[in-house]
Design a protein around this motif. Structure first.
Motif, PDB file in Angstrom:
ATOM      1  N   SER A  74       0.924  -1.201  -0.080  1.00 35.36           N
ATOM      2  CA  SER A  74      -0.120   0.130   0.043  1.00 35.36           C
ATOM      3  C   SER A  74       1.119   1.304  -0.068  1.00 35.36           C
ATOM      4  O   SER A  74       2.165   1.427   0.202  1.00 35.36           O
ATOM      5  CB  SER A  74      -0.931  -0.032   1.188  1.00 35.36           C
ATOM      6  OG  SER A  74      -0.045   0.007   2.342  1.00 35.36           O
ATOM      7  N   ASP A 119       0.556   6.010  -0.448  1.00 41.24           N
ATOM      8  CA  ASP A 119      -0.046   7.258  -0.630  1.00 41.24           C
ATOM      9  C   ASP A 119       0.607   7.714  -2.002  1.00 41.24           C
ATOM     10  O   ASP A 119       2.001   7.724  -2.126  1.00 41.24           O
ATOM     11  CB  ASP A 119       0.107   8.454   0.257  1.00 41.24           C
ATOM     12  CG  ASP A 119      -0.663   8.092   1.567  1.00 41.24           C
ATOM     13  OD1 ASP A 119      -1.538   7.161   1.524  1.00 41.24           O
ATOM     14  OD2 ASP A 119      -0.264   8.410   2.640  1.00 41.24           O
ATOM     15  N   VAL A 129      -3.732  10.374  -2.309  1.00 40.79           N
ATOM     16  CA  VAL A 129      -4.682   9.244  -2.389  1.00 40.79           C
ATOM     17  C   VAL A 129      -4.005   8.126  -1.791  1.00 40.79           C
ATOM     18  O   VAL A 129      -2.973   7.664  -2.574  1.00 40.79           O
ATOM     19  CB  VAL A 129      -5.234   9.087  -3.880  1.00 40.79           C
ATOM     20  CG1 VAL A 129      -6.281   7.837  -3.887  1.00 40.79           C
ATOM     21  CG2 VAL A 129      -5.960  10.430  -4.321  1.00 40.79           C
ATOM     22  N   THR A 157      -8.403   0.101  -3.825  1.00 37.46           N
ATOM     23  CA  THR A 157      -9.389   0.979  -3.203  1.00 37.46           C
ATOM     24  C   THR A 157      -8.552   2.349  -2.822  1.00 37.46           C
ATOM     25  O   THR A 157      -7.423   2.153  -2.916  1.00 37.46           O
ATOM     26  CB  THR A 157      -9.778   0.439  -1.739  1.00 37.46           C
ATOM     27  OG1 THR A 157      -8.533  -0.085  -0.872  1.00 37.46           O
ATOM     28  CG2 THR A 157     -10.498  -0.928  -1.955  1.00 37.46           C
ATOM     29  N   ARG A 161      -8.311   6.013  -0.816  1.00 35.84           N
ATOM     30  CA  ARG A 161      -8.872   6.792   0.593  1.00 35.84           C
ATOM     31  C   ARG A 161      -8.155   8.064   0.502  1.00 35.84           C
ATOM     32  O   ARG A 161      -7.159   8.093  -0.525  1.00 35.84           O
ATOM     33  CB  ARG A 161      -8.756   5.848   1.705  1.00 35.84           C
ATOM     34  CG  ARG A 161      -7.322   5.344   1.814  1.00 35.84           C
ATOM     35  CD  ARG A 161      -6.970   5.032   3.146  1.00 35.84           C
ATOM     36  NE  ARG A 161      -5.595   4.685   3.119  1.00 35.84           N
ATOM     37  CZ  ARG A 161      -4.495   5.335   3.134  1.00 35.84           C
ATOM     38  NH1 ARG A 161      -4.511   6.602   3.167  1.00 35.84           N
ATOM     39  NH2 ARG A 161      -3.249   4.900   3.410  1.00 35.84           N
ATOM     40  N   GLY A 162      -8.759   9.108   1.188  1.00 31.40           N
ATOM     41  CA  GLY A 162      -7.858  10.283   1.280  1.00 31.40           C
ATOM     42  C   GLY A 162      -8.745  11.335   0.433  1.00 31.40           C
ATOM     43  O   GLY A 162      -9.778  11.578   0.756  1.00 31.40           O
ATOM     44  N   ASN A 185     -11.929   9.083  -2.732  1.00 30.39           N
ATOM     45  CA  ASN A 185     -12.591   7.730  -1.868  1.00 30.39           C
ATOM     46  C   ASN A 185     -13.098   6.867  -3.039  1.00 30.39           C
ATOM     47  O   ASN A 185     -13.998   7.434  -3.706  1.00 30.39           O
ATOM     48  CB  ASN A 185     -13.327   7.998  -1.068  1.00 30.39           C
ATOM     49  CG  ASN A 185     -12.657   8.770   0.467  1.00 30.39           C
ATOM     50  OD1 ASN A 185     -11.483   8.411   0.759  1.00 30.39           O
ATOM     51  ND2 ASN A 185     -12.951   9.736   0.502  1.00 30.39           N
ATOM     52  N   TRP A 223     -12.739   3.253  -5.834  1.00 31.03           N
ATOM     53  CA  TRP A 223     -11.768   2.369  -6.350  1.00 31.03           C
ATOM     54  C   TRP A 223     -11.373   2.605  -7.615  1.00 31.03           C
ATOM     55  O   TRP A 223     -12.069   3.241  -8.563  1.00 31.03           O
ATOM     56  CB  TRP A 223     -12.589   1.033  -6.257  1.00 31.03           C
ATOM     57  CG  TRP A 223     -13.589   0.707  -7.035  1.00 31.03           C
ATOM     58  CD1 TRP A 223     -15.047   1.184  -6.461  1.00 31.03           C
ATOM     59  CD2 TRP A 223     -13.840   0.396  -8.316  1.00 31.03           C
ATOM     60  NE1 TRP A 223     -16.066   1.038  -7.443  1.00 31.03           N
ATOM     61  CE2 TRP A 223     -15.442   0.485  -8.772  1.00 31.03           C
ATOM     62  CE3 TRP A 223     -13.275   0.276  -9.490  1.00 31.03           C
ATOM     63  CZ2 TRP A 223     -16.110   0.507  -9.935  1.00 31.03           C
ATOM     64  CZ3 TRP A 223     -13.652   0.084 -10.705  1.00 31.03           C
ATOM     65  CH2 TRP A 223     -14.962  -0.032 -10.926  1.00 31.03           C
ATOM     66  N   GLY A 230     -12.845  13.253  -1.440  1.00 28.61           N
ATOM     67  CA  GLY A 230     -12.689  13.345   0.366  1.00 28.61           C
ATOM     68  C   GLY A 230     -12.372  14.682   0.839  1.00 28.61           C
ATOM     69  O   GLY A 230     -12.967  14.776   1.868  1.00 28.61           O
TER      70      GLY A 230
END
Length: 156
Positions: A48, A50, A63, A80, A82-83, A86, A88, A114
């Protein structure tokens, strides 16, 4: 219509074989080498990280990406987000052209901003946000094609 809901679908056709394209797309840490709008990748775990994005509009997005599906046989990569966004993103890489010499990449994305400012500006700036995404995707395809051509030339 929810102005904060974005669905994107883009197709890239590349001259490199599908397994080579899949491997390049799977290596997110290399994106800043070939995708101008991907400014930085900050690992947050083994799989994972950012991603810092900046395109034509004067803002940057951070993200977080985490893999949700990795299937090299089917050519599917999905993460997925996030940040600042949001949702996929999914890439499906398939052979294209005579004998599978080339590849076709289908990008699909389902996202919502987001960041509160992006949500407030969603309705008036929606056409600009969509245009910004289109530029980013066009430059990404060109960048990946050049990156893969350079790697192939280095192999010979």
């Amino acid at each position: 219509m929810d102005p904060n809901h974005y669905r994107f679908r883009d197709v890239w056709r590349l001259t490199a074989p599908a397994p080579v394209v899949y491997a390049a797309l799977e290596d997110v840490r290399s994106y800043p080498l070939w995708w101008p709008e991907v400014r930085e990748v900050r690992p947050t775990g083994e799989d994972s990280g950012d991603v810092v994005l900046r395109s034509l509009l004067p803002y940057r997005l951070v993200v977080g990406l985490a893999p949700s599906r990795r299937d090299p046989v089917a050519g599917v990569l999905e993460v997925t987000m996030r940040g600042d966004l949001n949702g996929w993103t999914r890439c499906t890489v398939t052979p294209d052209g005579a004998g599978g010499a080339g590849s076709r990449v289908l990008f699909e994305e389902d996202a919502r901003p987001g960041r509160p400012l992006l949500r407030r500006l969603a309705l008036p700036l929606r056409p600009l946000f969509r245009a910004n995404h289109a530029v980013m995707m066009r430059r990404g395809r060109r960048g990946l094609a050049a990156y893969l051509a350079g790697r192939a030339a280095g192999d010979g």
